[in-house]
Design an enzyme around this catalytic site. Structure first.
Site, mmCIF file in Angstrom:
data_model
loop_
_atom_site.group_PDB
_atom_site.id
_atom_site.type_symbol
_atom_site.label_atom_id
_atom_site.label_comp_id
_atom_site.label_asym_id
_atom_site.label_seq_id
_atom_site.Cartn_x
_atom_site.Cartn_y
_atom_site.Cartn_z
ATOM 1 N N SER A 14 -5.814 -48.326 14.467
ATOM 2 C CA SER A 14 -6.279 -47.676 13.223
ATOM 3 C C SER A 14 -7.404 -46.696 13.522
ATOM 4 C CB SER A 14 -6.795 -48.729 12.235
ATOM 5 O OG SER A 14 -5.724 -49.509 11.779
ATOM 6 N N ARG A 18 -7.562 -42.346 13.298
ATOM 7 C CA ARG A 18 -8.648 -41.697 12.530
ATOM 8 C C ARG A 18 -9.491 -40.804 13.431
ATOM 9 N NH1 ARG A 18 -6.867 -46.122 10.091
ATOM 10 N NH2 ARG A 18 -7.327 -46.609 7.902
ATOM 11 N N GLY A 82 3.406 -45.137 9.606
ATOM 12 C CA GLY A 82 2.924 -44.992 8.224
ATOM 13 C C GLY A 82 1.512 -44.431 8.197
ATOM 14 N N ASP A 304 -1.382 -57.522 9.120
ATOM 15 C CA ASP A 304 -0.534 -57.199 10.276
ATOM 16 C C ASP A 304 -0.245 -58.428 11.140
ATOM 17 O OD1 ASP A 304 -0.397 -54.557 9.524
ATOM 18 O OD2 ASP A 304 -2.077 -53.927 10.778
HETATM 19 C C1 S3P Z 1 -3.461 -49.455 8.451
HETATM 20 C C2 S3P Z 1 -3.433 -50.080 7.249
HETATM 21 C C3 S3P Z 1 -2.476 -51.154 6.914
HETATM 22 C C4 S3P Z 1 -1.880 -51.765 8.171
HETATM 23 C C5 S3P Z 1 -1.410 -50.733 9.146
HETATM 24 C C6 S3P Z 1 -2.573 -49.832 9.562
HETATM 25 C C7 S3P Z 1 -4.443 -48.372 8.652
HETATM 26 O O1 S3P Z 1 -1.430 -50.613 6.143
HETATM 27 O O2 S3P Z 1 -0.796 -52.602 7.827
HETATM 28 O O3 S3P Z 1 -0.873 -51.339 10.293
HETATM 29 O O4 S3P Z 1 -4.644 -47.933 9.802
HETATM 30 O O5 S3P Z 1 -5.031 -47.933 7.654
HETATM 31 P P1 S3P Z 1 -1.524 -50.533 4.524
HETATM 32 O O6 S3P Z 1 -2.650 -49.676 4.181
HETATM 33 O O7 S3P Z 1 -0.215 -49.947 4.095
HETATM 34 O O8 S3P Z 1 -1.687 -51.964 4.100
#
Ligand code: S3P
Length: 417
Positions: A14, A18, A82, A304
């Site tokens: 994460s 960023r 995502g 997760d």
């Molecule tokens: C993440 C947020 C989470 C997590 C994903 C990484 C992030 O998703 O499940 O693996 O880096 O902000 P959601 O915001 O959809 O819950």
């Protein structure tokens, strides 16, 4: 079977996403060390490069990021990620970039209305067929909004904060449950005008703030990757030391849950923060595991790791109940189905709910063929399930592990005695 050793991990995924995105907004050259290098973060890097950002040296684990965002001349392919799709949509609309975004088979099925609706309220124009990828974004002249985010999602929150950086006026977001706060922490470190309320549920950012100062970050080890090893450390006679792990309290739900279940875990914080984030070492030793009931507000902090928790719950005495976790259905795969199908095949006593599952343990699992649904966390969780079986587990797709943790099998083979 037992595992013993001292391990360090690639940087948190994460924070890695960023760091690259914020470096793309910074003056000069920013330096990112120990980034995660799975295909998800590589998707963010590729998209930023397609938008004109120079990213050098990634093979040396010390990336140098410079340049200015520009309109891309090809579609931005976010792969399976995502985080890339949602955060880049916010970042790019905030900077008035017009672009087409798309993703792989899994990503084009994931819900995007959750970002399209608020971004449209901010003044962005997002053209999609049915609120899914692929879509076209165009975001000049955004205004800040006051918005209560209806799902507990750090990706939605971060998308809107990144859009807010380029928007006129205040962006004020309210969360229904606390989610990971790396974006807020990093923006504070970069002197952005951002504040969080005393109860931490409301975040306010004053825009516009189009350029950030250049920065250097050494990303702490990913607690979500280390979690698979913490689970392995729960096998009899094991002892592990997981070094230099990100200890952000919003990411430690799995570790706190393991402690409550009876594993002997010690978290030892380091005094010095890394770019605003707590870090430290985690010692893991096994204990007699008991089943646990997770409260709905605990879910975002362990989201997760829920497939892995399900695996451990089969080894715990009594009932484990996870509810309020409907978000699991819209991850890289429908993780409730994936957990249920695979654990059932392995002989677990498991019940499926629309928003979770319950498991009664302990059960001697039997090795079986695992349907990963091409989901990295399912593949890794069920590799760990294999440690509790007498027969092997066979993944129908190993490759998907490269999405977040290409080093997984190498580290695993170093440990298993
Ligand atoms: C993440 C947020 C989470 C997590 C994903 C990484 C992030 O998703 O499940 O693996 O880096 O902000 P959601 O915001 O959809 O819950």
């Amino acid at each position: 079977m037992s595992v013993k050793g001292i391990l360090t991990f690639p940087g948190d995924k994460s924070i890695s996403h960023r760091a690259f995105m914020l470096a793309a907004l910074a003056e000069g050259t920013s330096i990112i060390k120990n980034s995660a290098m799975g295909t998800d973060v590589l998707s963010t890097i590729r998209c930023l490069r397609d938008c004109g950002i120079n990213i050098k040296n990634i093979d040396k684990n010390e990336a140098h990021v410079s340049g200015r965002l520009a309109f891309p001349d090809k579609d931005l392919f976010c792969g399976n990620s995502g985080t890339s799709a949602r955060l880049l949509t916010g970042l790019l609309t905030g900077q008035g970039i017009t672009a087409n975004l798309t993703g792989d088979e899994s990503l084009i099925r994931r819900p995007m209305k959750r970002i399209i609706a608020p971004l449209t309220e901010m003044g962005a124009r997002i053209e999609s067929l049915d609120s899914h990828l692929p879509f076209r974004i165009n975001g000049s002249g955004l205004r800040g909004i006051k918005y209560r985010i209806p799902v507990a999602s750090a990706q939605v929150k971060s998308c809107l904060l990144l859009a807010g950086l380029g928007a006129e006026g205040n962006t004020e977001l309210e969360e229904i449950a606390p989610t990971r706060d790396h974006t807020e922490i990093m923006l504070k470190e970069l002197n952005v005008n951002i504040s969080t309320s005393a109860d931490k549920n409301v975040i306010k950012l004053s825009g516009p703030c189009k350029k950030l100062p250049e920065f250097s970050v050494n990303i702490p080890g990913d607690p979500s990757s280390a979690a698979f090893f913490a689970a392995a450390g729960c096998t009899k006679d094991s002892e592990l030391l997981l070094k230099d792990i990100l200890l952000n309290p919003r990411r430690l739900g799995f570790y706190r849950t393991l402690q409550r279940m009876g594993a002997r875990l010690e978290m030892m914080e380091k005094r010095q923060r890394q770019f605003g984030e707590l870090t430290g070492d985690i010692r893991v030793r096994p204990g007699l595991l008991r089943g646990i009931h997770l409260a709905a507000e605990e879910i975002p902090g362990i989201i997760d790791e829920l497939p892995l928790l399900a695996v451990l719950a089969t080894q715990a005495e009594g009932k484990t109940i996870v509810k309020g976790a409907a978000e699991l259905r819209v991850k890289e795969s429908d993780r409730i189905t994936a957990i249920y199908t695979n654990l059932k095949n392995m002989g677990a006593d498991i019940e499926e709910f629309s928003d979770g599952f319950s498991i009664i343990g302990p059960t001697q699992l039997t090795g079986s063929k695992i349907q990963t649904y091409h989901d990295h966390r399912i593949a890794m969780a069920f590799t760990i399930a294999g440690l509790f079986c007498n027969e092997p587990v066979i993944l129908d797709d190993q490759e998907c592990i490269n999405i977040s943790f290409p080093e997984f099998f190498t580290l695993m083979s170093r440990l298993v005695k």
